[in-house]
Design a protein around this motif. Structure first.
Motif, PDB file in Angstrom:
ATOM      1  N   GLY A   1       0.773  -1.132  -0.114  1.00 39.97           N
ATOM      2  CA  GLY A   1      -0.176  -0.338  -0.147  1.00 39.97           C
ATOM      3  C   GLY A   1       0.868   1.058  -0.090  1.00 39.97           C
ATOM      4  N   GLN A   2       2.023   1.150   0.667  1.00 35.90           N
ATOM      5  CA  GLN A   2       2.928   2.230  -0.193  1.00 35.90           C
ATOM      6  C   GLN A   2       3.784   2.372  -1.189  1.00 35.90           C
ATOM      7  OE1 GLN A   2       3.865   3.886   2.999  1.00 35.90           O
ATOM      8  NE2 GLN A   2       1.472   2.902   3.443  1.00 35.90           N
ATOM      9  N   HIS A   3       3.428   3.819  -1.773  1.00 33.68           N
ATOM     10  CA  HIS A   3       4.103   4.406  -2.977  1.00 33.68           C
ATOM     11  C   HIS A   3       5.743   4.838  -2.831  1.00 33.68           C
ATOM     12  CE1 HIS A   3       4.970   7.223  -6.496  1.00 33.68           C
ATOM     13  NE2 HIS A   3       4.800   6.128  -6.787  1.00 33.68           N
ATOM     14  N   ILE A   4       6.676   4.315  -3.759  1.00 32.98           N
ATOM     15  CA  ILE A   4       7.952   4.177  -3.750  1.00 32.98           C
ATOM     16  C   ILE A   4       8.849   5.446  -4.727  1.00 32.98           C
ATOM     17  CG2 ILE A   4      10.721   4.493  -2.681  1.00 32.98           C
ATOM     18  CD1 ILE A   4       9.870   1.600  -1.001  1.00 32.98           C
ATOM     19  N   PRO A   5       9.042   6.505  -4.845  1.00 30.38           N
ATOM     20  CA  PRO A   5       8.647   7.539  -5.656  1.00 30.38           C
ATOM     21  C   PRO A   5       9.760   6.725  -7.155  1.00 30.38           C
ATOM     22  CG  PRO A   5       9.572   8.852  -4.546  1.00 30.38           C
ATOM     23  CD  PRO A   5       8.802   7.762  -3.496  1.00 30.38           C
ATOM     24  N   ASN A   6      10.844   6.246  -6.739  1.00 29.27           N
ATOM     25  CA  ASN A   6      12.219   6.292  -7.564  1.00 29.27           C
ATOM     26  C   ASN A   6      13.311   5.028  -6.853  1.00 29.27           C
ATOM     27  OD1 ASN A   6      13.711   7.772  -5.346  1.00 29.27           O
ATOM     28  ND2 ASN A   6      14.002   9.023  -6.460  1.00 29.27           N
ATOM     29  N   ILE A   7      14.200   4.820  -7.384  1.00 27.35           N
ATOM     30  CA  ILE A   7      15.359   3.683  -7.154  1.00 27.35           C
ATOM     31  C   ILE A   7      16.413   4.300  -6.020  1.00 27.35           C
ATOM     32  CG2 ILE A   7      16.310   1.357  -7.145  1.00 27.35           C
ATOM     33  CD1 ILE A   7      13.621   0.283  -8.628  1.00 27.35           C
ATOM     34  N   VAL A   8      16.987   4.796  -5.207  1.00 29.71           N
ATOM     35  CA  VAL A   8      17.691   5.254  -5.197  1.00 29.71           C
ATOM     36  C   VAL A   8      19.141   4.597  -5.288  1.00 29.71           C
ATOM     37  CG1 VAL A   8      16.580   7.123  -3.851  1.00 29.71           C
ATOM     38  CG2 VAL A   8      17.915   5.076  -2.443  1.00 29.71           C
TER      39      VAL A   8
ATOM     40  N   ALA B   1      12.159  -1.959   7.690  1.00 35.86           N
ATOM     41  CA  ALA B   1      11.018  -1.899   6.572  1.00 35.86           C
ATOM     42  C   ALA B   1      10.044  -3.208   7.045  1.00 35.86           C
ATOM     43  CB  ALA B   1      11.509  -2.165   4.840  1.00 35.86           C
ATOM     44  N   GLN B   2      10.655  -3.701   7.813  1.00 36.93           N
ATOM     45  CA  GLN B   2      10.453  -4.611   7.754  1.00 36.93           C
ATOM     46  C   GLN B   2       9.184  -4.933   9.393  1.00 36.93           C
ATOM     47  OE1 GLN B   2      11.830  -7.730   9.890  1.00 36.93           O
ATOM     48  NE2 GLN B   2      10.370 -10.278   9.402  1.00 36.93           N
ATOM     49  N   THR B   3       9.517  -3.981  10.012  1.00 35.23           N
ATOM     50  CA  THR B   3       8.536  -3.026  10.597  1.00 35.23           C
ATOM     51  C   THR B   3       7.268  -1.682  10.381  1.00 35.23           C
ATOM     52  OG1 THR B   3       9.799  -3.625  12.476  1.00 35.23           O
ATOM     53  CG2 THR B   3       9.228  -2.289  13.050  1.00 35.23           C
ATOM     54  N   ARG B   4       8.241  -1.255   9.582  1.00 34.47           N
ATOM     55  CA  ARG B   4       6.945  -0.067   9.131  1.00 34.47           C
ATOM     56  C   ARG B   4       5.985  -1.411   8.316  1.00 34.47           C
ATOM     57  NH1 ARG B   4       8.822   4.843   7.116  1.00 34.47           N
ATOM     58  NH2 ARG B   4      10.023   5.303   9.103  1.00 34.47           N
ATOM     59  N   LEU B   5       6.250  -2.127   7.503  1.00 37.77           N
ATOM     60  CA  LEU B   5       5.199  -2.517   6.676  1.00 37.77           C
ATOM     61  C   LEU B   5       4.637  -3.753   7.237  1.00 37.77           C
ATOM     62  CD1 LEU B   5       7.303  -1.821   2.905  1.00 37.77           C
ATOM     63  CD2 LEU B   5       6.109  -0.348   4.330  1.00 37.77           C
ATOM     64  N   ASN B   6       5.416  -4.436   8.482  1.00 41.36           N
ATOM     65  CA  ASN B   6       4.766  -5.287   8.246  1.00 41.36           C
ATOM     66  C   ASN B   6       4.462  -6.444   7.225  1.00 41.36           C
ATOM     67  OD1 ASN B   6       3.791  -7.307  10.312  1.00 41.36           O
ATOM     68  ND2 ASN B   6       1.765  -6.797  10.123  1.00 41.36           N
ATOM     69  N   CYS B   7       6.060  -6.648   6.773  1.00 44.77           N
ATOM     70  CA  CYS B   7       5.667  -7.889   5.550  1.00 44.77           C
ATOM     71  C   CYS B   7       5.838  -8.818   6.061  1.00 44.77           C
ATOM     72  CB  CYS B   7       6.362  -7.381   4.668  1.00 44.77           C
ATOM     73  SG  CYS B   7       5.766  -6.302   3.343  1.00 44.77           S
ATOM     74  N   ARG B   8       6.123 -10.162   5.273  1.00 42.20           N
ATOM     75  CA  ARG B   8       6.543 -11.429   5.368  1.00 42.20           C
ATOM     76  C   ARG B   8       7.288 -11.564   3.848  1.00 42.20           C
ATOM     77  NH1 ARG B   8       3.703 -14.841   9.184  1.00 42.20           N
ATOM     78  NH2 ARG B   8       1.731 -14.667   8.191  1.00 42.20           N
ATOM     79  N   PRO B   9       8.213 -12.595   3.575  1.00 40.75           N
ATOM     80  CA  PRO B   9       8.137 -13.515   2.560  1.00 40.75           C
ATOM     81  C   PRO B   9       6.829 -13.923   1.022  1.00 40.75           C
ATOM     82  CG  PRO B   9      10.191 -14.530   4.186  1.00 40.75           C
ATOM     83  CD  PRO B   9       8.233 -13.545   5.184  1.00 40.75           C
ATOM     84  N   GLY B  10       6.689 -13.868   0.376  1.00 42.44           N
ATOM     85  CA  GLY B  10       5.748 -13.869  -0.494  1.00 42.44           C
ATOM     86  C   GLY B  10       4.816 -12.199  -0.100  1.00 42.44           C
ATOM     87  N   GLU B  11       5.275 -11.366   0.307  1.00 43.68           N
ATOM     88  CA  GLU B  11       4.392  -9.807  -0.250  1.00 43.68           C
ATOM     89  C   GLU B  11       5.396  -9.708  -1.699  1.00 43.68           C
ATOM     90  OE1 GLU B  11       3.194  -8.486   2.522  1.00 43.68           O
ATOM     91  OE2 GLU B  11       2.149  -6.144   1.256  1.00 43.68           O
ATOM     92  N   PRO B  12       3.813  -9.394  -2.020  1.00 45.12           N
ATOM     93  CA  PRO B  12       4.004  -8.970  -3.514  1.00 45.12           C
ATOM     94  C   PRO B  12       4.348  -6.786  -3.945  1.00 45.12           C
ATOM     95  CG  PRO B  12       1.459  -9.553  -3.358  1.00 45.12           C
ATOM     96  CD  PRO B  12       2.394  -9.350  -1.557  1.00 45.12           C
ATOM     97  N   VAL B  13       5.512  -7.173  -4.890  1.00 46.74           N
ATOM     98  CA  VAL B  13       5.862  -6.016  -5.400  1.00 46.74           C
ATOM     99  C   VAL B  13       5.634  -5.534  -6.368  1.00 46.74           C
ATOM    100  CG1 VAL B  13       8.038  -4.631  -5.360  1.00 46.74           C
ATOM    101  CG2 VAL B  13       7.880  -6.653  -3.471  1.00 46.74           C
ATOM    102  N   GLU B  14       5.710  -4.553  -6.336  1.00 48.98           N
ATOM    103  CA  GLU B  14       5.110  -4.171  -7.835  1.00 48.98           C
ATOM    104  C   GLU B  14       6.790  -2.924  -8.636  1.00 48.98           C
ATOM    105  OE1 GLU B  14       1.457  -5.477  -9.968  1.00 48.98           O
ATOM    106  OE2 GLU B  14       3.351  -4.161 -10.612  1.00 48.98           O
ATOM    107  N   VAL B  15       7.132  -2.706  -9.786  1.00 45.55           N
ATOM    108  CA  VAL B  15       8.338  -2.183  -9.903  1.00 45.55           C
ATOM    109  C   VAL B  15       7.199  -1.475 -11.477  1.00 45.55           C
ATOM    110  CG1 VAL B  15      10.280  -1.899 -11.011  1.00 45.55           C
ATOM    111  CG2 VAL B  15       9.605  -3.126  -8.954  1.00 45.55           C
ATOM    112  N   LYS B  16       7.456  -0.420 -11.240  1.00 50.42           N
ATOM    113  CA  LYS B  16       7.059   0.317 -12.730  1.00 50.42           C
ATOM    114  C   LYS B  16       7.840   1.508 -13.623  1.00 50.42           C
ATOM    115  CE  LYS B  16       2.036  -0.336 -11.707  1.00 50.42           C
ATOM    116  NZ  LYS B  16       0.623   0.341 -11.143  1.00 50.42           N
ATOM    117  N   LYS B  17       7.567   0.978 -14.368  1.00 54.26           N
ATOM    118  CA  LYS B  17       9.050   1.873 -15.642  1.00 54.26           C
ATOM    119  C   LYS B  17       8.312   3.819 -14.980  1.00 54.26           C
ATOM    120  CE  LYS B  17       9.539   3.045 -20.215  1.00 54.26           C
ATOM    121  NZ  LYS B  17      11.379   3.349 -19.948  1.00 54.26           N
ATOM    122  N   ILE B  18       8.652   5.027 -15.337  1.00 59.44           N
ATOM    123  CA  ILE B  18       8.074   5.782 -14.215  1.00 59.44           C
ATOM    124  C   ILE B  18       7.794   6.855 -16.311  1.00 59.44           C
ATOM    125  CG2 ILE B  18       8.710   8.487 -13.748  1.00 59.44           C
ATOM    126  CD1 ILE B  18      10.539   6.826 -11.865  1.00 59.44           C
TER     127      ILE B  18
END
Lengths: 259, 259, 259
Positions: free
Chosen positions: C205-212, C242-259
């Motif tokens: 549910g979070q948006h990270i606007p770029n990859i640094v 980030a695990q604590t912040r997002l409360n994630c586990r292995p298997g959590e989906p991740v989307e990477v999109k071209k800007i």
């Protein structure tokens, strides 16, 4: 080139095991040093003794085992170095070498560490592992004879460990160790079970109808009895945890009965 | 044949310490490598500095200490290699070597790691331990002179560590470390206590009427003050945990008063 | 002088890794042995395979990797030794070498360990790590050719690992590992992201606007996307978890999109 093993209750994340390496390598630079465990529960001498019994057969002749589970550090307890058959032990005189000594009762030399010239110059009364045991073991590895490290003694402290009782139908023992997979090791040995022929196991209100050869003889999730890697009866759950299933702790009674 | 020690916040169960060994042995195959701790609390530079102060005296001349507690990795902080007396340090310029340097203020050479020919070819900006510090230390162990690794500097970052305050009756300090037994180490040293002669200790509302030589001077369960293996005042419970008894954390005030 | 690495699910505090050293040094006294991890979650073959992929590039030619994550121990699964390019692997045939083999598909020799003369004399059916894999690896390190350890095979078991899916705008992957700092590693690689040019990341549910490039490009506490030390997309919090912040586990989906 000697091998020195370390068995302690220092805790894995702490620098004490590293300090022992610094002390040892300052005296004998080529020793190979191996951690058996630094996570013996604090002050639990019996766990240290069981671990040494289990591990020492897999090390070559001449290996020196340092064991520091030492609730009496700074008190009047003696400190020992010993030859037990073809291997060596260095540690406090509190019963840690009980099981190793029971295997080699007639073929042992034991000395009380009373020669400070083989210790560090400054001895802190609460860290004999670093200041006395490590340097004594390192000098032994470097060629100093055992007899130079101290005066001979013949009455090392021996633990009185729980032994299984023979019953009319088999053995009444108890759980003595639980590993990280949750497998429960009992103080009943492979030899004792072989005496019975076919046998069944009772623990924590559960009945296990036979003792199988290996995990592959049962299905995932099955409560199973077998012989573990150290030759003891083991209660396990295939691909699971018997500790969680049975909610057991060391001391839990186990019955083995001839079928 | 050099000794290289590792002090990091990587976490014991992780492969990073193994990776550093792979990198080091690829460059200098005979280095002996020892873990001091990989369980420094993440990013806690002061804990790393205290651990190095405590451990380095037990290693022989020529030992190289790699310390990677590096909250600034990937930022503009400098990277250092240093000779401090007869030993060496490699790590980030964030104060990790403060206490080692205070011991050898006049006998040190420090360089800023700015020669990429002594790093791995590919440097990941978040893993300088593997890609810069480990190879730099390995080249040093293999005979590359310190001066070849980078340009000399004279202003390494120094931590401002809490120091005990002299009071009318003694010292006001604080707890700086807690070990796995629950013993509490204060920043008051053996030398400072010797100045006072006989002394009593106040901590967390408790009064400890004297400072004893060793555990053996008190009974199991007694709250006790003594000097620990690193020369600091230690508050402990014989065969128990002072941390649990007093519910203390680092920073807890400690008063030492001349009797 | 060979290097032997150990990757297991034995648990860090247990003596099993020490036992393997005893067995190995009894056969080849000068091997250098390094722990990669003994904290692979029990029976989690995929974690072992990922760890080997990540670590093996940092070890020199000739290194032998023992991997024992072996839910099938005591069952009918085969046991393997393999040459994969310039390194070696010893372990059960359950997919642990999948990723190493995918890197060297045309340059591998694999044998099934079926020559008991290279095992310990007594083999416990639940501890093949100690009784079969460690001695086989030690003989290999001592100069026994791979072909002597067993019969050639060509059909090792391969894992089917989650791979990211190409979408219209980029990649849909998932979290595959979480390290001790709470950084989340995804199965999307640096190469796949380079294909996209500039990209943004969506996770939990979070948006990270770029990859640094590195932590230093963001502020402490920022949720950040970057490339980690093993070349995977990493979601992290600068100087946090980030695990604590997002409360994630292995298997959590991740989307990477071209800007």
């Amino acid at each position: 080139v000697s091998i020195i093993t370390l068995t302690t209750d220092f805790g894995s994340g702490n620098p004490e095991a590293g300090l022992l390496r610094g002390v040892i390598w300052s005296i004998t630079p080529y020793a190979r040093i191996v951690d058996l465990s630094h996570d013996i529960p604090p002050f639990t001498v019996v766990e240290g003794a069981l671990l040494l019994e289990r591990c020492t057969p897999y090390f070559p002749d001449g290996t020196i085992h340092i064991a520091v589970v030492d609730p009496g550090v700074g008190c009047a307890r003696r400190m020992l170095a010993a030859r037990l058959g073809t291997q060596y032990f260095v540690g406090p005189d509190n019963g840690l070498l009980t099981l190793m000594l029971q295997k080699n009762p007639a073929d042992a030399d034991i000395v009380c560490l009373d020669r400070p010239e083989y210790w560090l110059k400054q001895v802190n009364p609460v860290f004999h592992g670093r200041d006395i045991f490590a340097p004594a073991a390192a000098h032994l590895a470097h060629g100093v004879p055992l007899s130079a490290l101290g005066s001979p003694i013949s009455d090392p402290m021996m633990l009185s460990l729980p032994r299984p009782q023979r019953t009319a139908q088999g053995w009444r023992g108890e759980i003595i160790q639980i590993d990280s997979f949750g497998n429960l090791a009992a103080n009943v040995t492979h030899e004792q079970i072989l005496e019975l022929g076919l046998a069944e196991v009772f623990i924590a209100g559960q009945h296990i109808p036979n003792i199988v050869h290996t995990f592959g003889d049962r299905q995932p999730g099955d409560l199973t009895a077998m012989i573990d890697g150290s030759g003891h009866l083991s209660i396990c759950v295939v691909n699971g945890s018997a500790q969680t299933r049975l909610n057991c702790r060391p001391g839990e009674p186990v019955e083995v009965k001839k079928i």
